[in-house]
Design an enzyme around this catalytic site. Structure first.
Site, mmCIF file in Angstrom:
data_model
loop_
_atom_site.group_PDB
_atom_site.id
_atom_site.type_symbol
_atom_site.label_atom_id
_atom_site.label_comp_id
_atom_site.label_asym_id
_atom_site.label_seq_id
_atom_site.Cartn_x
_atom_site.Cartn_y
_atom_site.Cartn_z
ATOM 1 N N LEU A 33 0.814 -1.212 0.000
ATOM 2 C CA LEU A 33 0.000 0.000 0.000
ATOM 3 C C LEU A 33 0.849 1.266 0.000
ATOM 4 O O LEU A 33 1.882 1.347 0.654
ATOM 5 C CB LEU A 33 -0.920 -0.004 1.226
ATOM 6 C CG LEU A 33 -1.820 -1.240 1.348
ATOM 7 C CD1 LEU A 33 -2.685 -1.148 2.596
ATOM 8 C CD2 LEU A 33 -2.692 -1.421 0.103
ATOM 9 N N HIS A 37 -3.481 4.228 -2.293
ATOM 10 C CA HIS A 37 -4.427 3.301 -1.645
ATOM 11 C C HIS A 37 -5.044 3.943 -0.399
ATOM 12 O O HIS A 37 -6.230 3.785 -0.131
ATOM 13 C CB HIS A 37 -3.712 2.026 -1.194
ATOM 14 C CG HIS A 37 -3.135 1.202 -2.299
ATOM 15 N ND1 HIS A 37 -1.794 1.052 -2.491
ATOM 16 C CD2 HIS A 37 -3.747 0.455 -3.262
ATOM 17 C CE1 HIS A 37 -1.574 0.244 -3.522
ATOM 18 N NE2 HIS A 37 -2.741 -0.121 -4.008
ATOM 19 N N ARG A 187 4.488 -0.763 -8.331
ATOM 20 C CA ARG A 187 5.595 -1.177 -9.207
ATOM 21 C C ARG A 187 6.715 -0.137 -9.276
ATOM 22 O O ARG A 187 7.784 -0.438 -9.808
ATOM 23 C CB ARG A 187 5.076 -1.490 -10.610
ATOM 24 C CG ARG A 187 4.226 -2.764 -10.650
ATOM 25 C CD ARG A 187 3.927 -3.240 -12.054
ATOM 26 N NE ARG A 187 3.372 -4.576 -12.072
ATOM 27 C CZ ARG A 187 2.063 -4.861 -12.145
ATOM 28 N NH1 ARG A 187 1.180 -3.897 -12.198
ATOM 29 N NH2 ARG A 187 1.649 -6.111 -12.151
#
Ligand code: PAF
Length: 288
Positions: A33, A37, A187
């Site tokens: 997270l 998020h 990512r």
């Protein structure tokens, strides 16, 4: 915050809440997270009585050779962040809990799933639509929250909910960016320091293309080609950079006024996606 790992135990909690007449929000995630998020979670907290956050790295949305095995799994760190936001339930199922037997039923949203990310990631969106549909059935939320960074995913989920009459309100939340404009993504942690320096150029290109459109340039394909070329020169392998209509994500033309520019590009092995959504006053197209 309660951490629940089985569908059965979650069902008991949901049943209890429903009996009390409480509204339920779901924030589906794959974990690792970040601030993006957490923004989804705080929006969810503001809109519903109870908030469930799911963390599940969904194998069916990864193809062979993609990063399913290496996708960052940071569950204890994630749980601490969610507990600090006073989330009610963290739903953290294992793969066999969600897929106890080979799956025979897939949710596939046609046409839109084959565009853009669907070209290089065939069947990716079938995996996404299927897991989101399953999570909706498991959690039975009144409302669910998704980030606008995954613009195509959001459009596919909205289409699925509409087409299948799924009684869940879908709320989209604007992309959260680093100070230099890079869209937050799990990512991003794959980027080397050198790649991290270059990465914000993706958003800069989207902004430049937006300026071109707003300045009245009718030749959208020239804008796209120019920005693709600049990104290549900066070291990106560009997958797509497309000026589209929001309604169907097909190529826009100058008479459209609700636009989104969608882009995906790789820096080394790391695939970044981003987009910019905006409205223009309908331009006057020269008559022949
Ligand atoms: O956006 C994501 O993190 C995932 O695609 C989602 C919606 C949680 C489904 O696995």
């Amino acid at each position: 915050m309660q951490t629940v790992t089985t569908i059965k135990n979650l069902a008991a909690v949901i049943k209890h809440w429903k009996r009390l007449g409480l509204s339920i929000a779901l924030v589906p995630t794959m974990g690792n997270l970040h601030a993006g998020h957490l923004k989804l979670v705080s929006e969810a907290k503001a809109k519903a009585d109870k908030v469930v956050v799911s963390i599940f790295v969904n194998p069916t949305q990864f193809s062979m050779g993609e990063d399913f095995d290496t996708y960052p799994r940071t569950h204890s760190q994630d749980a601490a962040l969610l507990a600090a936001l006073d989330v009610d339930v963290l739903f953290l199922p294992g793969v066999t809990e969600i897929y106890p037997s080979p799956i025979r039923t897939l949710v596939s949203v046609s046409v839109i799933s084959d565009l853009h990310c669907g070209v290089s990631r065939p069947r990716h969106f079938d995996g996404v639509a299927t897991i989101v549909c399953k999570l909706f059935n498991i959690v039975q939320p009144d409302i669910a929250f998704f980030g606008e960074k995954d613009f195509q995913q959001l459009a596919i989920i909205r289409t699925m909910v509409r087409d299948l009459n799924i009684p869940v309100i879908i709320v989209s939340v604007p992309t959260v960016r680093e100070a230099d404009g890079l869209a937050m993504s799990s990512r991003n942690s794959y980027l080397t320091p050198e790649q991290r320096e270059i990465a914000p150029k993706l958003y800069q290109s989207l902004r430049a293309a937006q300026q071109g459109v707003l300045a009245g340039t009718h030749a959208f394909s020239h804008i796209e080609q120019h920005e693709r070329q600049l990104l290549r020169l900066a070291g990106f392998a560009v997958e797509y950079f497309s000026i589209c209509r929001v309604t169907d994500l097909l190529p826009a033309n100058p008479s459209d006024n609700d636009l989104v520019i969608l882009a995906a590009a790789k820096l080394g092995k790391t695939r970044l996606i981003d987009n910019i959504q905006f409205k223009i006053k309908a331009l006057t197209v020269d008559s022949p």
